[in-house]
Design an enzyme around this catalytic site. Sequence first.
Site, PDB file in Angstrom:
ATOM      1  N   ASN A  66      -4.321   4.209   8.937  1.00 58.84           N
ATOM      2  CA  ASN A  66      -3.391   3.084   8.766  1.00 58.84           C
ATOM      3  C   ASN A  66      -2.085   3.664   8.221  1.00 58.84           C
ATOM      4  OD1 ASN A  66      -2.013   0.777   8.102  1.00 58.84           O
ATOM      5  ND2 ASN A  66      -3.423   0.132   6.469  1.00 58.84           N
ATOM      6  N   LYS A  81       0.666   2.296   7.811  1.00 55.04           N
ATOM      7  CA  LYS A  81       1.485   1.317   7.080  1.00 55.04           C
ATOM      8  C   LYS A  81       2.934   1.430   7.560  1.00 55.04           C
ATOM      9  CE  LYS A  81      -1.897   1.272   3.437  1.00 55.04           C
ATOM     10  NZ  LYS A  81      -2.239   1.065   2.041  1.00 55.04           N
ATOM     11  N   HIS A  99      -5.600  -7.002   6.425  1.00 58.99           N
ATOM     12  CA  HIS A  99      -5.440  -6.011   5.355  1.00 58.99           C
ATOM     13  C   HIS A  99      -4.977  -6.724   4.089  1.00 58.99           C
ATOM     14  CE1 HIS A  99      -3.901  -2.661   3.024  1.00 58.99           C
ATOM     15  NE2 HIS A  99      -4.673  -1.893   3.763  1.00 58.99           N
ATOM     16  N   GLU A 109      -2.815  -6.054   2.014  1.00 64.11           N
ATOM     17  CA  GLU A 109      -1.360  -6.114   1.852  1.00 64.11           C
ATOM     18  C   GLU A 109      -0.763  -7.247   2.673  1.00 64.11           C
ATOM     19  OE1 GLU A 109      -0.457  -2.006   2.743  1.00 64.11           O
ATOM     20  OE2 GLU A 109      -1.483  -1.395   0.907  1.00 64.11           O
ATOM     21  N   GLU A 127     -12.628  -2.669   1.792  1.00 58.76           N
ATOM     22  CA  GLU A 127     -11.582  -2.001   1.014  1.00 58.76           C
ATOM     23  C   GLU A 127     -11.383  -2.734  -0.311  1.00 58.76           C
ATOM     24  OE1 GLU A 127      -8.558   0.352   3.547  1.00 58.76           O
ATOM     25  OE2 GLU A 127      -7.914  -1.725   3.521  1.00 58.76           O
ATOM     26  N   GLY A 135      -4.572   2.775  -2.705  1.00 57.23           N
ATOM     27  CA  GLY A 135      -3.391   3.387  -3.310  1.00 57.23           C
ATOM     28  C   GLY A 135      -3.666   3.856  -4.734  1.00 57.23           C
ATOM     29  N   SER A 187      -8.214   5.024  -1.006  1.00 59.65           N
ATOM     30  CA  SER A 187      -8.076   6.354  -1.615  1.00 59.65           C
ATOM     31  C   SER A 187      -9.042   7.392  -1.038  1.00 59.65           C
ATOM     32  CB  SER A 187      -8.198   6.272  -3.140  1.00 59.65           C
ATOM     33  OG  SER A 187      -7.180   5.427  -3.644  1.00 59.65           O
TER      34      SER A 187
HETATM   35  P1  PGA Z   1      -5.023   4.441   0.774  1.00 54.73           P
HETATM   36  O1  PGA Z   1      -4.864   3.082   1.643  1.00 54.73           O
HETATM   37  O2  PGA Z   1      -5.907   5.353   1.583  1.00 54.73           O
HETATM   38  O3  PGA Z   1      -3.629   4.968   0.651  1.00 54.73           O
HETATM   39  O4  PGA Z   1      -5.635   4.051  -0.530  1.00 54.73           O
HETATM   40  C1  PGA Z   1      -5.951   2.551   2.322  1.00 54.73           C
HETATM   41  C2  PGA Z   1      -5.584   1.267   3.004  1.00 54.73           C
HETATM   42  O5  PGA Z   1      -4.799   0.479   2.437  1.00 54.73           O
HETATM   43  O6  PGA Z   1      -6.050   0.987   4.135  1.00 54.73           O
END
Ligand code: PGA
Length: 251
Positions: free
Chosen positions: A8, A10, A95, A97, A165, A171, A211
């Site tokens: 992803n 982003k 997601h 976010e 997740e 993050g 992460s």
């Molecule tokens: P990250 O993000 O691996 O940077 O923690 C994962 C995600 O939001 O899909």
Amino acid sequence: MKKIVIGNWKMNPVSYDEALKIFNSIKRFSAKLNKTDVVMCPPFIYSHSFIKKNKDNIVSIGAQNVYSEEQGAFTGEISPRMLQNIGISHVIVGHSERRSRGETDEDISKKTQLLHDAGIYSIVCIGERERDTNGNYLNFIKEQIKNSLSKVNKKSLGKLMIAYEPIWAIGAKEAMGPRDILEMSLFIKKVISDMFGQNEVKDVPILYGGSVNFRNAGDIISQGQVNGLLVGRESVNPPGFIELLKAVDSL
Ligand code: PGA
């Protein structure tokens, strides 16, 4: 079942040149993998060009979102059929976010079924914001799954993937521990089999995200017993992502 690693990206990177470098190096390495499918989900604006450069289908090109209608007066939106027509094979839905900016379970379930109708794999994201000591997060996850899949047709489950997740692990410095991941993946399987039937969901891949990096990826898959990973930061860092793919493919 092959393991699935989804990147992803982003809202990264800011230039096409840089995006192409990342794509090329990950694609080059992915050609050597035997037991792992790689899906790159760049920002929409880069995907068409990547699809043209991926005629050999060494990797799959996915998207990070889609709209919940097919066509019409929806300024700025992109529909499932449009994604299908340019060759997108997977889409991340719900997601955290996006949920935190107003996307509802209802939107997510609508998008998911439309994607399946278009022959596209959905990667439906779920996860609790925080943990408590009474196990309330389990109820939260159960409700979130039920509502996010409420419009999903049993016959289309072959296109469904679920990405667990936990928001507190996205993050963050560290991923969730593999034992806890195992517990959650069993719980998720139980919830979806109660919804659709054990036989119907036995091939629905459960992924973990939050992460993930090249150090923890192997343990998450082998001890957490998930079918794959949803990777954020490490997916736009080719040296780290390539190490991660090596670790996963060697299991
Ligand atoms: P990250 O993000 O691996 O940077 O923690 C994962 C995600 O939001 O899909």
